[in-house]
Scaffold this motif. Sequence first.
Motif, short mmCIF file in Angstrom:
data_model
loop_
_atom_site.label_atom_id
_atom_site.label_comp_id
_atom_site.label_asym_id
_atom_site.label_seq_id
_atom_site.Cartn_x
_atom_site.Cartn_y
_atom_site.Cartn_z
N SER A 174 0.80 -1.22 0.00
CA SER A 174 0.00 0.00 0.00
C SER A 174 0.83 1.28 0.00
N VAL A 175 2.12 1.21 0.38
CA VAL A 175 2.91 2.43 0.50
C VAL A 175 4.41 2.13 0.37
N SER A 176 5.16 3.12 -0.11
CA SER A 176 6.62 3.08 -0.05
C SER A 176 7.11 4.46 0.35
N VAL A 177 8.29 4.48 0.99
CA VAL A 177 8.91 5.73 1.43
C VAL A 177 10.37 5.70 1.04
N ALA A 178 10.80 6.73 0.31
CA ALA A 178 12.21 6.83 -0.10
C ALA A 178 12.71 8.23 0.19
N ARG A 179 14.02 8.33 0.52
CA ARG A 179 14.65 9.65 0.63
C ARG A 179 15.31 9.93 -0.71
N ILE A 180 14.99 11.09 -1.28
CA ILE A 180 15.53 11.50 -2.57
C ILE A 180 16.47 12.67 -2.34
N ARG A 181 17.62 12.64 -3.02
CA ARG A 181 18.57 13.74 -2.95
C ARG A 181 18.87 14.20 -4.37
N VAL A 182 18.62 15.51 -4.61
CA VAL A 182 18.87 16.11 -5.92
C VAL A 182 20.03 17.08 -5.76
N ALA A 183 21.08 16.90 -6.52
CA ALA A 183 22.28 17.74 -6.42
C ALA A 183 22.00 19.16 -6.92
N PRO A 184 22.78 20.13 -6.47
CA PRO A 184 22.61 21.51 -6.93
C PRO A 184 22.71 21.60 -8.46
N GLY A 185 21.85 22.43 -9.03
CA GLY A 185 21.87 22.65 -10.48
C GLY A 185 21.26 21.54 -11.30
N THR A 186 20.62 20.57 -10.66
CA THR A 186 20.06 19.41 -11.36
C THR A 186 18.54 19.50 -11.41
#
Length: 126
Positions: free
Chosen positions: A34-46
């Motif tokens: 029913s659910v998923s949880v992820a930590r996302i990291r986006v680099a500067p300028g992306t």
Amino acid sequence: MTEPRIVRRDELSEFYIGERCHVVEHWNSADDASVSVARIRVAPGTTTQLHRLRGTAERYLIQSGFGRIEIGGLAPAELGPGDTAFIPADTAQRIANPGDGDLVFLAICTPRFVPECYENLEAQDA
């Protein structure tokens, strides 16, 4: 039936995906579809890849940094720590990090994220 359990976060489990971001899967289990949880990291300028999740709604809960999100037909919007964006299933989306530091957010999907639901829309942009 799912049994109670505790899952420990392992920072070394971060991996890079072609969407142009780094991911740590905190919770994504077939026995809790029913659910998923992820930590996302986006680099500067992306800017992440323009995409949609077929049959899966998503929420971005911003933890740190600042982003500029595009969701469906909405005007682009600025997001910062504590802000949440709701992205309905099948809706085009992407987020840019115009800042100097990492943009970090939780991606909470219902039902859980599976690779088969991901659709790259950039090829259709050309």
